[in-house]
Design a protein around this motif. Sequence first.
Motif, mmCIF file in Angstrom:
data_model
loop_
_atom_site.group_PDB
_atom_site.id
_atom_site.type_symbol
_atom_site.label_atom_id
_atom_site.label_comp_id
_atom_site.label_asym_id
_atom_site.label_seq_id
_atom_site.Cartn_x
_atom_site.Cartn_y
_atom_site.Cartn_z
ATOM 1 N N GLY A 155 0.831 -1.218 0.000
ATOM 2 C CA GLY A 155 0.000 0.000 0.000
ATOM 3 C C GLY A 155 0.855 1.253 0.000
ATOM 4 N N THR A 156 1.970 1.198 0.719
ATOM 5 C CA THR A 156 2.863 2.366 0.763
ATOM 6 C C THR A 156 3.399 2.651 -0.643
ATOM 7 O OG1 THR A 156 3.468 1.853 3.043
ATOM 8 C CG2 THR A 156 4.953 3.314 1.837
ATOM 9 N N PHE A 157 3.831 1.596 -1.368
ATOM 10 C CA PHE A 157 4.344 1.824 -2.727
ATOM 11 C C PHE A 157 3.232 2.267 -3.679
ATOM 12 C CE2 PHE A 157 8.148 -0.197 -1.090
ATOM 13 C CZ PHE A 157 9.106 0.649 -1.630
ATOM 14 N N LEU A 158 2.018 1.711 -3.498
ATOM 15 C CA LEU A 158 0.894 2.193 -4.323
ATOM 16 C C LEU A 158 0.724 3.700 -4.134
ATOM 17 C CD1 LEU A 158 -1.849 -0.570 -3.824
ATOM 18 C CD2 LEU A 158 -0.964 0.247 -6.019
ATOM 19 N N LEU A 159 0.877 4.155 -2.894
ATOM 20 C CA LEU A 159 0.682 5.579 -2.613
ATOM 21 C C LEU A 159 1.894 6.424 -3.004
ATOM 22 C CD1 LEU A 159 -1.318 5.140 0.692
ATOM 23 C CD2 LEU A 159 -2.139 6.331 -1.354
ATOM 24 N N CYS A 160 3.085 5.799 -3.054
ATOM 25 C CA CYS A 160 4.277 6.528 -3.553
ATOM 26 C C CYS A 160 3.984 7.008 -4.978
ATOM 27 C CB CYS A 160 5.506 5.615 -3.605
ATOM 28 S SG CYS A 160 6.268 5.320 -2.009
ATOM 29 N N GLY A 161 3.425 6.090 -5.776
ATOM 30 C CA GLY A 161 3.106 6.446 -7.166
ATOM 31 C C GLY A 161 2.059 7.538 -7.244
ATOM 32 N N ALA A 162 1.105 7.517 -6.288
ATOM 33 C CA ALA A 162 0.064 8.560 -6.294
ATOM 34 C C ALA A 162 0.693 9.929 -6.051
ATOM 35 C CB ALA A 162 -0.985 8.253 -5.237
ATOM 36 N N CYS A 163 1.816 9.963 -5.345
ATOM 37 C CA CYS A 163 2.502 11.236 -5.056
ATOM 38 C C CYS A 163 3.414 11.654 -6.215
ATOM 39 C CB CYS A 163 3.364 11.105 -3.803
ATOM 40 S SG CYS A 163 2.413 10.838 -2.321
ATOM 41 N N ALA A 164 4.121 10.651 -6.792
ATOM 42 C CA ALA A 164 5.176 10.988 -7.768
ATOM 43 C C ALA A 164 4.708 10.874 -9.212
ATOM 44 C CB ALA A 164 6.368 10.055 -7.541
ATOM 45 N N ALA A 181 -2.756 12.863 -0.067
ATOM 46 C CA ALA A 181 -3.867 13.830 -0.150
ATOM 47 C C ALA A 181 -3.348 15.264 -0.175
ATOM 48 C CB ALA A 181 -4.805 13.630 1.030
ATOM 49 N N CYS A 182 -2.208 15.501 0.504
ATOM 50 C CA CYS A 182 -1.638 16.855 0.550
ATOM 51 C C CYS A 182 -1.229 17.330 -0.844
ATOM 52 C CB CYS A 182 -0.416 16.884 1.464
ATOM 53 S SG CYS A 182 -0.831 16.710 3.186
ATOM 54 N N LEU A 183 -0.933 16.361 -1.745
ATOM 55 C CA LEU A 183 -0.487 16.711 -3.099
ATOM 56 C C LEU A 183 -1.623 16.611 -4.125
ATOM 57 C CD1 LEU A 183 2.765 14.652 -2.798
ATOM 58 C CD2 LEU A 183 2.768 17.047 -3.559
ATOM 59 N N ALA A 184 -2.740 15.970 -3.725
ATOM 60 C CA ALA A 184 -3.824 15.728 -4.685
ATOM 61 C C ALA A 184 -4.653 16.992 -4.894
ATOM 62 C CB ALA A 184 -4.703 14.599 -4.159
ATOM 63 N N GLU A 185 -5.442 16.973 -5.954
ATOM 64 C CA GLU A 185 -6.249 18.156 -6.266
ATOM 65 C C GLU A 185 -7.620 17.999 -5.598
ATOM 66 O OE1 GLU A 185 -6.646 18.539 -10.435
ATOM 67 O OE2 GLU A 185 -7.670 20.467 -10.298
ATOM 68 N N GLY A 186 -7.891 18.817 -4.589
ATOM 69 C CA GLY A 186 -9.196 18.740 -3.931
ATOM 70 C C GLY A 186 -9.075 18.327 -2.478
ATOM 71 N N LEU A 187 -10.212 17.932 -1.919
ATOM 72 C CA LEU A 187 -10.328 17.756 -0.467
ATOM 73 C C LEU A 187 -10.261 16.289 -0.037
ATOM 74 C CD1 LEU A 187 -10.935 20.009 1.673
ATOM 75 C CD2 LEU A 187 -13.236 19.015 1.788
ATOM 76 N N THR A 188 -9.600 16.041 1.082
ATOM 77 C CA THR A 188 -9.624 14.714 1.704
ATOM 78 C C THR A 188 -9.832 14.917 3.202
ATOM 79 O OG1 THR A 188 -7.989 13.897 0.112
ATOM 80 C CG2 THR A 188 -8.299 12.579 2.105
ATOM 81 N N VAL A 189 -10.652 14.067 3.778
ATOM 82 C CA VAL A 189 -10.822 14.090 5.237
ATOM 83 C C VAL A 189 -10.479 12.699 5.743
ATOM 84 C CG1 VAL A 189 -12.431 14.425 7.146
ATOM 85 C CG2 VAL A 189 -12.657 15.811 5.055
ATOM 86 N N THR A 190 -9.386 12.573 6.518
ATOM 87 C CA THR A 190 -9.032 11.257 7.074
ATOM 88 C C THR A 190 -9.400 11.237 8.552
ATOM 89 O OG1 THR A 190 -6.764 12.062 7.360
ATOM 90 C CG2 THR A 190 -7.154 10.644 5.497
ATOM 91 N N GLU A 191 -9.929 10.098 8.965
ATOM 92 C CA GLU A 191 -10.307 9.922 10.365
ATOM 93 C C GLU A 191 -9.681 8.608 10.827
ATOM 94 O OE1 GLU A 191 -14.542 10.035 10.976
ATOM 95 O OE2 GLU A 191 -14.368 9.026 12.918
ATOM 96 N N ASP A 192 -9.073 8.596 12.012
ATOM 97 C CA ASP A 192 -8.467 7.352 12.502
ATOM 98 C C ASP A 192 -9.225 6.860 13.722
ATOM 99 O OD1 ASP A 192 -6.764 5.260 13.377
ATOM 100 O OD2 ASP A 192 -5.084 6.201 12.315
ATOM 101 N N ARG A 193 -9.911 5.743 13.580
ATOM 102 C CA ARG A 193 -10.691 5.192 14.694
ATOM 103 C C ARG A 193 -9.938 4.084 15.420
ATOM 104 N NH1 ARG A 193 -16.727 4.935 11.949
ATOM 105 N NH2 ARG A 193 -16.929 7.200 11.717
ATOM 106 N N VAL A 194 -8.700 3.804 14.979
ATOM 107 C CA VAL A 194 -7.910 2.771 15.662
ATOM 108 C C VAL A 194 -6.887 3.445 16.580
ATOM 109 C CG1 VAL A 194 -6.410 0.769 15.382
ATOM 110 C CG2 VAL A 194 -8.252 1.178 13.740
ATOM 111 N N PHE A 195 -6.082 4.335 16.025
ATOM 112 C CA PHE A 195 -5.155 5.139 16.830
ATOM 113 C C PHE A 195 -5.536 6.606 16.625
ATOM 114 C CE2 PHE A 195 -2.531 1.283 16.259
ATOM 115 C CZ PHE A 195 -2.296 1.008 17.600
ATOM 116 N N PRO A 196 -6.455 7.114 17.484
ATOM 117 C CA PRO A 196 -7.037 8.440 17.254
ATOM 118 C C PRO A 196 -6.023 9.580 17.216
ATOM 119 C CG PRO A 196 -8.221 7.257 19.002
ATOM 120 C CD PRO A 196 -7.011 6.441 18.662
ATOM 121 N N SER A 197 -4.849 9.403 17.858
ATOM 122 C CA SER A 197 -3.926 10.548 17.847
ATOM 123 C C SER A 197 -2.735 10.321 16.908
ATOM 124 C CB SER A 197 -3.454 10.868 19.268
ATOM 125 O OG SER A 197 -3.024 9.696 19.908
#
Length: 419
Positions: free
Chosen positions: A237-246, A316-332
């Motif tokens: 998943g990390t490498f899948l997301l590397c490509g989403a950034c680069a 998401a910081c590099l993508a065009e538009g809005l993202t809202v992430t919520e963590d219900r496993v490790f809230p902080s």
Amino acid sequence: MDRFVINGGKKLFGRVNICGAKNSVLPLIAASVLNEGVTRIRNCPKIRDVYIMAKIIERLGGKYTFSGDTLDLYTEGVSTWVLPEDLTGEIRASVFITGALISRFGYAETAKPGGCNIGNRPLDIHINALKSLNVTVSEGETIAFSGANAKSGKVVLRFPSVGATENVMMAAVRLNGTTTIENCAEEPEIIDLQNYLNLLGAKVVGAGTRTIIVEGVNKLYRGEIEFTPRSDRIEAGTFLLCGACAGGEIEINGLNIEESLSLCKIIRRNACKIYRKDDKMYTVKYYPRAKGFGRVIAEPYPGFPTDLQPQLTAAACLAEGLTVTEDRVFPSRFSYAEELAKMGADLRVLENVCVVSGKRLSGATVSAGDLRGGAALCLAALGAEGKTTILNVSHIDRGYEGFEVKLKSLGADIQRIVT
Ligand code: UD1
């Protein structure tokens, strides 16, 4: 501590091979205590957490060798049930060994775990679950477990904790009668643990579902057992997301689409096309720029994994538009957000929610505070303009084998500065 220097803006091309899953291997190392023989783990990632767990086995009286990608654990000589305080402080997964030690010796003792960089990590679910099996727990400066009067029974977890599910499985394998564990975590790595325990002669069914049933056996096998863990869905998943950034086009060898479905659904909609080449090999073609990912909630499996929440937020910081992430496993689990802000990211954290508006990022000096948060900073740096220096990358080494080597082979401009 070592640091990475990344010059952003290079697209990624080529193939990346995914290692065996860290979250399978760590509980397998714990479970090896139940085999008074040799456990051979193939396709084992050479990461810091694996070395720390193997060292704990050594300090308990066992031995280990690591050759190529094969970890051999010799656990016949394990002779103490007191976990070494210095090493248990370094790795949360050490607590998983208590269940195996109770099974083997009737006792276990561990130092109290503190908080850690991704938030408070109490042990109440482990302790209450073991108490349900009539294990006596004494909490003082250390936590001591006595299984002298332990018996099988029903265990209901208040939250589907991965570690508590695994710990109870190991504690129950040799108890007379049937133990039923309800509200279990359903993470696929627990299936690897079940399969390993069954190779030892245990009778465990239900891993991967909400209910696990352990039929106690008197004796476990002692001898040589070989096991190959599944591939690491978090690394994939990390490498899948590397490509989403680069951007670019990469092949991922070792992607299990079913186990990565929550992520693949999101990125297929917004960042890339994924083509199957064979069972485990996928080609991923990225759009020039990802679109915002909408609302993403990190939850227990099969929900979106908390271990990919920071990396997705970075993308998401590099993508065009809005993202809202919520963590219900490790809230902080958002301490990395301040570092992303240094790169110009537009993000705001409110309790366990992070609201991100994508924009261009620029290089800065940032510091990794934990494993996945550190990976997230690398992802942001791949897509940023200019040079980013990431300090304290030993956190990243805990969970990724040769992260920078793999990225470099895909064409990223990344360098490790050894200090
Ligand atoms: C495992 C994974 C880790 C992943 C996590 C959640 C391994 C080696 N590690 O960690 O990568 O991030 O699952 O998917 O498999 N909790 C309590 N009391 C307890 C136990 C847990 O309150 O006794 C809380 C934790 O603080 C956390 C949540 O439950 O908020 C989930 O934790 P848990 O599933 O236990 O995580 P680990 O097993 O430690």
